[in-house]
Design a protein around this motif. Sequence first.
Motif, PDB file in Angstrom:
ATOM      1  N   PRO A   1      34.629  -1.037  -4.708  1.00  0.00           N
ATOM      2  CA  PRO A   1      33.917  -0.142  -5.476  1.00  0.00           C
ATOM      3  C   PRO A   1      33.979  -0.933  -6.362  1.00  0.00           C
ATOM      4  CG  PRO A   1      36.218   0.532  -4.007  1.00  0.00           C
ATOM      5  CD  PRO A   1      35.510  -0.995  -3.855  1.00  0.00           C
ATOM      6  N   GLY A   2      32.802   0.190  -7.345  1.00  0.00           N
ATOM      7  CA  GLY A   2      32.284  -0.410  -9.293  1.00  0.00           C
ATOM      8  C   GLY A   2      31.562  -1.497  -9.291  1.00  0.00           C
ATOM      9  N   GLY A   3      30.491  -1.640  -8.069  1.00  0.00           N
ATOM     10  CA  GLY A   3      29.585  -1.858  -7.813  1.00  0.00           C
ATOM     11  C   GLY A   3      29.553  -3.575  -8.124  1.00  0.00           C
ATOM     12  N   LYS A   4      30.619  -3.873  -7.023  1.00  0.00           N
ATOM     13  CA  LYS A   4      30.895  -5.672  -7.220  1.00  0.00           C
ATOM     14  C   LYS A   4      30.970  -6.214  -5.807  1.00  0.00           C
ATOM     15  CE  LYS A   4      33.520  -5.992 -11.677  1.00  0.00           C
ATOM     16  NZ  LYS A   4      34.249  -6.982 -12.593  1.00  0.00           N
ATOM     17  N   LEU A   5      30.321  -7.287  -5.756  1.00  0.00           N
ATOM     18  CA  LEU A   5      30.899  -8.442  -4.783  1.00  0.00           C
ATOM     19  C   LEU A   5      31.762  -9.516  -5.095  1.00  0.00           C
ATOM     20  CD1 LEU A   5      27.198  -9.214  -3.403  1.00  0.00           C
ATOM     21  CD2 LEU A   5      28.626  -7.606  -2.752  1.00  0.00           C
ATOM     22  N   THR A   6      32.958  -9.337  -4.589  1.00  0.00           N
ATOM     23  CA  THR A   6      33.172 -10.877  -4.738  1.00  0.00           C
ATOM     24  C   THR A   6      34.027 -11.595  -3.349  1.00  0.00           C
ATOM     25  OG1 THR A   6      36.095 -11.195  -5.607  1.00  0.00           O
ATOM     26  CG2 THR A   6      35.480  -9.615  -3.812  1.00  0.00           C
ATOM     27  N   ALA A   7      33.805 -13.161  -3.677  1.00  0.00           N
ATOM     28  CA  ALA A   7      33.498 -13.860  -2.623  1.00  0.00           C
ATOM     29  C   ALA A   7      35.245 -14.696  -2.899  1.00  0.00           C
ATOM     30  CB  ALA A   7      32.917 -15.525  -3.075  1.00  0.00           C
ATOM     31  N   VAL A   8      35.748 -14.955  -1.714  1.00  0.00           N
ATOM     32  CA  VAL A   8      37.133 -15.528  -1.485  1.00  0.00           C
ATOM     33  C   VAL A   8      37.233 -16.247  -0.239  1.00  0.00           C
ATOM     34  CG1 VAL A   8      38.389 -13.078  -2.494  1.00  0.00           C
ATOM     35  CG2 VAL A   8      38.187 -13.307  -0.046  1.00  0.00           C
ATOM     36  N   SER A   9      38.091 -17.489  -0.425  1.00  0.00           N
ATOM     37  CA  SER A   9      38.382 -18.525   0.549  1.00  0.00           C
ATOM     38  C   SER A   9      39.063 -17.899   1.732  1.00  0.00           C
ATOM     39  CB  SER A   9      38.804 -19.831  -0.247  1.00  0.00           C
ATOM     40  OG  SER A   9      39.457 -20.827   0.483  1.00  0.00           O
TER      41      SER A   9
ATOM     42  N   GLY B   1      23.002   2.024  -8.766  1.00  0.00           N
ATOM     43  CA  GLY B   1      23.261   0.945  -9.628  1.00  0.00           C
ATOM     44  C   GLY B   1      21.623   0.286  -9.369  1.00  0.00           C
ATOM     45  N   ARG B   2      21.775  -0.623  -8.528  1.00  0.00           N
ATOM     46  CA  ARG B   2      21.110  -1.489  -8.265  1.00  0.00           C
ATOM     47  C   ARG B   2      21.071  -2.080  -6.356  1.00  0.00           C
ATOM     48  NH1 ARG B   2      21.818  -4.845 -13.890  1.00  0.00           N
ATOM     49  NH2 ARG B   2      23.826  -5.150 -12.290  1.00  0.00           N
ATOM     50  N   VAL B   3      19.877  -2.817  -6.341  1.00  0.00           N
ATOM     51  CA  VAL B   3      19.648  -3.834  -4.961  1.00  0.00           C
ATOM     52  C   VAL B   3      19.313  -5.120  -5.776  1.00  0.00           C
ATOM     53  CG1 VAL B   3      17.577  -3.346  -4.712  1.00  0.00           C
ATOM     54  CG2 VAL B   3      18.542  -4.219  -3.231  1.00  0.00           C
ATOM     55  N   GLY B   4      20.411  -6.057  -5.407  1.00  0.00           N
ATOM     56  CA  GLY B   4      19.712  -7.252  -5.633  1.00  0.00           C
ATOM     57  C   GLY B   4      20.550  -8.516  -4.810  1.00  0.00           C
ATOM     58  N   CYS B   5      19.799  -9.750  -4.935  1.00  0.00           N
ATOM     59  CA  CYS B   5      19.766 -11.063  -4.346  1.00  0.00           C
ATOM     60  C   CYS B   5      20.562 -11.995  -5.287  1.00  0.00           C
ATOM     61  CB  CYS B   5      19.329 -11.932  -3.465  1.00  0.00           C
ATOM     62  SG  CYS B   5      18.167 -10.484  -2.268  1.00  0.00           S
ATOM     63  N   PHE B   6      22.472 -12.643  -5.049  1.00  0.00           N
ATOM     64  CA  PHE B   6      22.660 -13.458  -5.387  1.00  0.00           C
ATOM     65  C   PHE B   6      23.115 -14.838  -4.613  1.00  0.00           C
ATOM     66  CE2 PHE B   6      23.410  -9.142  -6.354  1.00  0.00           C
ATOM     67  CZ  PHE B   6      23.617  -8.859  -7.840  1.00  0.00           C
ATOM     68  N   ASP B   7      22.788 -15.272  -5.176  1.00  0.00           N
ATOM     69  CA  ASP B   7      23.500 -17.187  -5.015  1.00  0.00           C
ATOM     70  C   ASP B   7      24.401 -16.934  -4.223  1.00  0.00           C
ATOM     71  OD1 ASP B   7      24.180 -19.986  -4.533  1.00  0.00           O
ATOM     72  OD2 ASP B   7      23.239 -20.639  -5.321  1.00  0.00           O
TER      73      ASP B   7
ATOM     74  N   LEU C   1      32.097  10.869 -12.777  1.00  0.00           N
ATOM     75  CA  LEU C   1      31.343  10.790 -11.192  1.00  0.00           C
ATOM     76  C   LEU C   1      29.760   9.935 -12.007  1.00  0.00           C
ATOM     77  CD1 LEU C   1      30.609  12.046  -9.365  1.00  0.00           C
ATOM     78  CD2 LEU C   1      29.625  14.154 -10.500  1.00  0.00           C
ATOM     79  N   GLU C   2      29.230  10.007 -13.272  1.00  0.00           N
ATOM     80  CA  GLU C   2      28.086   9.313 -13.587  1.00  0.00           C
ATOM     81  C   GLU C   2      27.975   8.312 -13.089  1.00  0.00           C
ATOM     82  OE1 GLU C   2      26.114  12.669 -16.260  1.00  0.00           O
ATOM     83  OE2 GLU C   2      27.310  11.259 -17.443  1.00  0.00           O
ATOM     84  N   ARG C   3      29.450   7.792 -12.796  1.00  0.00           N
ATOM     85  CA  ARG C   3      30.163   6.256 -13.819  1.00  0.00           C
ATOM     86  C   ARG C   3      30.263   5.483 -11.938  1.00  0.00           C
ATOM     87  NH1 ARG C   3      31.108   3.412 -17.917  1.00  0.00           N
ATOM     88  NH2 ARG C   3      32.309   2.123 -17.027  1.00  0.00           N
ATOM     89  N   VAL C   4      30.337   6.171 -11.077  1.00  0.00           N
ATOM     90  CA  VAL C   4      30.061   5.658  -9.116  1.00  0.00           C
ATOM     91  C   VAL C   4      29.366   4.794  -9.229  1.00  0.00           C
ATOM     92  CG1 VAL C   4      30.521   6.111  -6.635  1.00  0.00           C
ATOM     93  CG2 VAL C   4      31.895   7.415  -8.433  1.00  0.00           C
ATOM     94  N   ALA C   5      29.199   3.769  -8.694  1.00  0.00           N
ATOM     95  CA  ALA C   5      28.384   2.429  -8.587  1.00  0.00           C
ATOM     96  C   ALA C   5      28.734   1.349  -6.885  1.00  0.00           C
ATOM     97  CB  ALA C   5      27.543   1.768 -10.044  1.00  0.00           C
ATOM     98  N   ASP C   6      29.166   2.487  -6.379  1.00  0.00           N
ATOM     99  CA  ASP C   6      29.739   1.780  -5.620  1.00  0.00           C
ATOM    100  C   ASP C   6      29.065   0.673  -4.762  1.00  0.00           C
ATOM    101  OD1 ASP C   6      32.128   3.184  -6.136  1.00  0.00           O
ATOM    102  OD2 ASP C   6      32.728   4.005  -3.930  1.00  0.00           O
TER     103      ASP C   6
END
Length: 381
Positions: free
Chosen positions: A200-208, A253-259, A229-234
């Motif tokens: 939630p909140g628009g993030k990806l997280t990477a963990v070991s 929000g957005r669609v995108g690619c990341f390393d 409500l407008e700030r929901v960006a999961d």
Amino acid sequence: MRLLVQIIPLVVGLALTGCSSWNPFSKTESKKPADLIEVKQSMSVKQQWSLSVGRSENYFFVPAIDGGTGYAAAADGSVVKFDVVTGRQFWKVNAGSRLTAGIAAADGLLVVAGEKGKIVGLSSVDGAVKWSVSESSEILSIPLVNSGTVIVRTNENKIIALDVANGARKWMVERPLPSLTLRAASGMTVVNDTLIAALPGGKLTAVSLANGAIKWDAVVGEPKGATELERVADVMGIPSVVGKVVCAVTYQGRVGCFDAQTGAQRWVKPVSSEVGASADERFVFAADVNGVVTAYSREGGASAWKNDKLLHRGLSSPVSFGNVVALGDFAGYIHFLSREDGSFAARLPTDGSAVLGNPVVAGSRLIVQTKGGSVVSVGIE
């Protein structure tokens, strides 16, 4: 799978949860789904077999494929093992609890999530319950099994690693939870020794995988607007990894690619989606909140094509399947779009109930689970 208005989403109408909650069905009217246009089929698709596992209700159930064997689960606790090629059912058991998510299969273990945070590990040989543990909140995301570890993500935004042998906790990571989130089955994937989770909140997280240490966070979609409500960006769906790139999409929000190694942004484009994006060697595919399906260049994010003929049909996440892109809808149809230009290549009905989870590619066939309880194999001829 849709959202705040009348939508049949990844889970139970994409209701909102958090410090506040809102019933998405109470004030909004559904939009009329687009009528299906006639398709001049440029390819032949055929249902190879179908078996019944039990109704998904409004939960996000996706079959798991392990070699030539498949597994599926249902909301009433049913778990089945079947042959991917023939559809022959080997056994059907009950996990001993109503289920809210599943299924994961690896290391001789099957894992499903039950009501009130229950996690059940079953033998892949005969379906016998090997262990059962409980966490503090509901689990809607599909569990993972990798390298001797079971990973689950709870609705409290906790990522928890368990031992495959007995369910004992190895580590836990708790990430910040926005005051308002969608009640959705945002997923996880593994790249080498790293778990990448949609949050939630628009993030990806990477963990070991080894110890839960945070490796990086990446912002896919930034919350914007004057109201909660407008700030929901999961981040929605399961992050899609191709090579060294991970791609994802958010609501509002957005669609995108990341390393995939560092989380560094490759590109992002504005979009709002209630289902996940998927990627292949050339494209990233996403269906927006209105049902417009778009293919973006995986390298730079340029729009390659759009198909707007499936508006408001409650589309699943699209998946690349050979020369086509496949996705399901609220009426149980599986639509096949040309991977090159987005035109309709074929269409196939199933049991008439919604395809909530993403289709699964299993070699030369596509495996789809419907809300009504059918597991269907589709082949291209």
